[in-house]
Enzyme design. Structure first.
Site, PDB file in Angstrom:
ATOM      1  N   CYS A 163      -4.836  -5.577  -9.621  1.00  0.00           N
ATOM      2  CA  CYS A 163      -4.743  -4.277  -9.230  1.00  0.00           C
ATOM      3  C   CYS A 163      -3.442  -3.633  -9.977  1.00  0.00           C
ATOM      4  O   CYS A 163      -3.313  -2.336  -9.863  1.00  0.00           O
ATOM      5  CB  CYS A 163      -4.733  -3.919  -7.671  1.00  0.00           C
ATOM      6  SG  CYS A 163      -5.767  -4.891  -6.785  1.00  0.00           S
ATOM      7  N   THR A 269      -3.016 -13.568  -1.316  1.00  0.00           N
ATOM      8  CA  THR A 269      -3.509 -12.373  -1.021  1.00  0.00           C
ATOM      9  C   THR A 269      -2.882 -11.819   0.275  1.00  0.00           C
ATOM     10  O   THR A 269      -3.466 -10.813   0.787  1.00  0.00           O
ATOM     11  CB  THR A 269      -4.839 -12.783  -0.484  1.00  0.00           C
ATOM     12  OG1 THR A 269      -4.780 -13.970   0.829  1.00  0.00           O
ATOM     13  CG2 THR A 269      -5.941 -13.417  -1.508  1.00  0.00           C
ATOM     14  N   HIS A 300      -0.817   3.156  -3.082  1.00  0.00           N
ATOM     15  CA  HIS A 300      -1.815   1.985  -3.685  1.00  0.00           C
ATOM     16  C   HIS A 300      -2.856   2.440  -2.601  1.00  0.00           C
ATOM     17  O   HIS A 300      -3.974   2.445  -3.205  1.00  0.00           O
ATOM     18  CB  HIS A 300      -1.403   0.683  -3.518  1.00  0.00           C
ATOM     19  CG  HIS A 300      -2.071  -0.264  -4.174  1.00  0.00           C
ATOM     20  ND1 HIS A 300      -2.538  -0.168  -5.634  1.00  0.00           N
ATOM     21  CD2 HIS A 300      -2.663  -1.423  -3.726  1.00  0.00           C
ATOM     22  CE1 HIS A 300      -3.550  -1.427  -5.662  1.00  0.00           C
ATOM     23  NE2 HIS A 300      -3.594  -1.955  -4.609  1.00  0.00           N
ATOM     24  N   THR A 304      -7.093  -1.549   3.403  1.00  0.00           N
ATOM     25  CA  THR A 304      -7.140  -3.028   4.073  1.00  0.00           C
ATOM     26  C   THR A 304      -6.009  -2.695   4.992  1.00  0.00           C
ATOM     27  O   THR A 304      -4.976  -2.339   4.754  1.00  0.00           O
ATOM     28  CB  THR A 304      -7.135  -3.810   3.069  1.00  0.00           C
ATOM     29  OG1 THR A 304      -5.910  -3.673   2.549  1.00  0.00           O
ATOM     30  CG2 THR A 304      -8.312  -3.964   2.036  1.00  0.00           C
ATOM     31  N   GLU A 311       2.475  -1.726   2.726  1.00  0.00           N
ATOM     32  CA  GLU A 311       2.791  -0.762   1.890  1.00  0.00           C
ATOM     33  C   GLU A 311       3.659   0.325   2.524  1.00  0.00           C
ATOM     34  O   GLU A 311       4.604   0.770   2.306  1.00  0.00           O
ATOM     35  CB  GLU A 311       1.771   0.022   1.111  1.00  0.00           C
ATOM     36  CG  GLU A 311       2.066   0.940   0.270  1.00  0.00           C
ATOM     37  CD  GLU A 311       0.826   1.458  -0.721  1.00  0.00           C
ATOM     38  OE1 GLU A 311       1.052   2.434  -1.446  1.00  0.00           O
ATOM     39  OE2 GLU A 311      -0.263   1.081  -0.414  1.00  0.00           O
ATOM     40  N   LYS A 329      -7.239   6.530  -4.151  1.00  0.00           N
ATOM     41  CA  LYS A 329      -8.409   5.462  -3.647  1.00  0.00           C
ATOM     42  C   LYS A 329      -9.368   6.025  -2.527  1.00  0.00           C
ATOM     43  O   LYS A 329     -10.547   5.446  -2.671  1.00  0.00           O
ATOM     44  CB  LYS A 329      -8.093   4.213  -3.551  1.00  0.00           C
ATOM     45  CG  LYS A 329      -7.251   3.276  -4.850  1.00  0.00           C
ATOM     46  CD  LYS A 329      -6.814   2.042  -4.235  1.00  0.00           C
ATOM     47  CE  LYS A 329      -6.035   1.193  -5.294  1.00  0.00           C
ATOM     48  NZ  LYS A 329      -4.835   1.944  -5.851  1.00  0.00           N
ATOM     49  N   HIS A 334     -11.508   1.685  -5.213  1.00  0.00           N
ATOM     50  CA  HIS A 334     -10.300   0.697  -5.711  1.00  0.00           C
ATOM     51  C   HIS A 334     -10.809   0.364  -7.232  1.00  0.00           C
ATOM     52  O   HIS A 334     -11.765  -0.556  -7.290  1.00  0.00           O
ATOM     53  CB  HIS A 334     -10.058  -0.409  -5.136  1.00  0.00           C
ATOM     54  CG  HIS A 334      -8.921  -1.171  -5.352  1.00  0.00           C
ATOM     55  ND1 HIS A 334      -8.447  -1.322  -6.607  1.00  0.00           N
ATOM     56  CD2 HIS A 334      -7.987  -2.092  -4.652  1.00  0.00           C
ATOM     57  CE1 HIS A 334      -7.290  -1.772  -6.683  1.00  0.00           C
ATOM     58  NE2 HIS A 334      -7.233  -2.586  -5.573  1.00  0.00           N
ATOM     59  N   PHE A 394      -2.965  -8.881  -6.225  1.00  0.00           N
ATOM     60  CA  PHE A 394      -3.041 -10.208  -5.626  1.00  0.00           C
ATOM     61  C   PHE A 394      -2.103 -11.050  -6.484  1.00  0.00           C
ATOM     62  O   PHE A 394      -1.663 -10.720  -7.506  1.00  0.00           O
ATOM     63  CB  PHE A 394      -4.648 -10.724  -5.988  1.00  0.00           C
ATOM     64  CG  PHE A 394      -5.667 -10.731  -5.074  1.00  0.00           C
ATOM     65  CD1 PHE A 394      -5.358  -9.778  -3.763  1.00  0.00           C
ATOM     66  CD2 PHE A 394      -7.034 -11.026  -5.064  1.00  0.00           C
ATOM     67  CE1 PHE A 394      -6.373  -9.150  -2.978  1.00  0.00           C
ATOM     68  CE2 PHE A 394      -7.939 -10.642  -4.485  1.00  0.00           C
ATOM     69  CZ  PHE A 394      -7.670  -9.836  -3.026  1.00  0.00           C
TER      70      PHE A 394
END
Length: 408
Positions: A163, A269, A300, A304, A311, A329, A334, A394
């Protein structure tokens, strides 16, 4: 230390392939999320949502040109061609001088080519393989094809970092010019939509399953979010050394003044708010700015739980609740390897237009998220000289970019 400016931008996104189209969708609140009935063949795949781009290879691309390009490289090369046209550099001598390079990435190469090799391993059969199969599959297929198509003889940076592929591409292109190694860099990232990408996040229970209501998801930062939606796209920024751009009378979109990158060093992750905060501060330090000078943050914002919470807590630790923030997004899904460049493009254009989009579908902010000035429900008119664009990937790879308004 050289100054770095943006003199061309072009790309493909699920909400339009030029700023006018994108701006219209952002103003109307219409997202690019659609149902994917073609994914019904995959047993066990929970999500049926994606975000497609409208893309056709231009007629002037010959069969020879395309033989080493899968769809992901095609998106990258055509975006780069359009960006060079926008920058008035398409046929410039600098491209073949050794002073122009490429810094570009995607999460993976063409998945169709990967499937051809999978057929070999699963069925002991080399049918479908040819001399270009690996070229299409390899992680550096996009920057290599860009370099060959335009005859670039400078540096080739492959930023295949999930990402942050595009934002890392922009950051490393910026540093190549800043430290005097190149005059021009084609920087950005790309991704093509594939059910395998949705499956990756499905296994982590991180995809949205609002399959019957695509317009209501994803919902970054919202207490009722249920996961992300995968999209596709590409975007190229032409980065140029300031004096080189001025001497040729280039149109300048913005100046790139800050870049920070680091890594969590702890989990593949599970993101770390601490190192996210640090990367934001690194970018501010590189730009020589205080937090209060940033007028907008492009988040970002994947929708999730762990990502949104980490973030926003990191961002709040630096900025408090005073800096407007939203997530593209929520409109595009995404776009993985493309997101950092698409989000930088949109943030730059919004700064130029003094209008910033809200986060689509954001109604009630999750109490676990950091206290921030979330733009929601309606766009906001504001004027600022600096915007920040943040991306996280990731492996705990973090990036932060800062762009400055260009006042000619």
């Amino acid at each position: 230390m050289n100054r770095v400016v943006v003199t061309g931008i072009a790309g493909f996104s699920p909400i339009g392939n030029n700023w006018e189209a994108i701006f219209g969708r952002l103003k109307s609140g219409e997202t690019g999320i659609v149902q994917m009935p073609e994914w019904d063949i995959y047993e066990g795949l929970n999500t049926r949502l994606g975000a497609k781009v409208d893309f056709t290879v231009p007629a002037h691309y010959s069969r020879k040109d395309l033989r080493s390009m899968g769809r992901v490289a095609q998106l990258a090369v055509v975006s780069s061609e359009n960006a060079l046209i926008d920058a008035d550099l398409l046929n410039a001598d600098v491209l073949t001088s050794g002073q122009a390079g490429v810094s570009y990435g995607s999460s993976a190469g063409d998945t169709g080519a990967i499937a051809d090799f999978g057929n070999m391993l699963l069925h002991n059969n080399c049918d479908g393989l040819n001399a270009n199969t690996y070229i299409k599959m390899m992680s550096h297929t996009s920057p290599v094809n860009i370099g060959i198509y335009f005859g670039l003889k400078g540096r080739v940076y492959t930023t295949s970092s999930a990402c942050t592929s595009a934002s890392m591409g922009i950051g490393q292109g910026y540093e190549a010019i800043k430290f005097g190694q190149q005059k021009v860099m084609l920087a950005g990232g790309c991704e093509h939509l594939c059910a395998t990408e949705a499956a990756v996040f499905d296994t982590l229970y991180a995809t949205s399953t609002k399959n019957d209501s695509p317009g209501q998801t994803p919902r970054p930062f919202d207490k009722d979010r249920d996961g992300l939606v995968i999209g596709e796209g590409a975007c190229t920024l032409v980065l140029e050394e300031y004096e080189h751009a001025i001497q040729r009378g280039a149109n300048i979109y913005a100046e790139l003044v800050g870049f920070g990158t680091n890594s969590d060093g702890q989990h593949i992750t599970q993101p770390s708010a601490k190192t996210m905060e640090q990367v934001i501060r690194l970018s501010l330090e590189d730009a020589g700015l205080a937090p209060q000078q940033i007028g907008y943050i492009s988040a970002h914002g994947t929708a999730t739980d762990r990502g949104d919470i980490a973030e926003t807590q990191a961002t709040s630790a630096v900025f408090g609740k005073h800096t407007p923030i939203s997530s593209l997004k929520s409109y595009t899904g995404h776009t993985l390897g493309a997101c950092g460049a698409l989000e930088a493009w949109v943030a730059i254009e919004m700064m130029r237009n003094n209008w910033f989009h809200p986060t689509a579908n954001l109604e009630s902010v999750d109490d676990s998220c950091g206290e921030l000035d979330y733009i929601k429900q309606q766009g906001r008119e504001l004027e600022t000289d600096y915007i920040m664009s943040n991306n996280f990937a990731f492996g705990g790879i973090n990036t932060s970019l800062i762009f400055k308004r260009w006042n000619a």
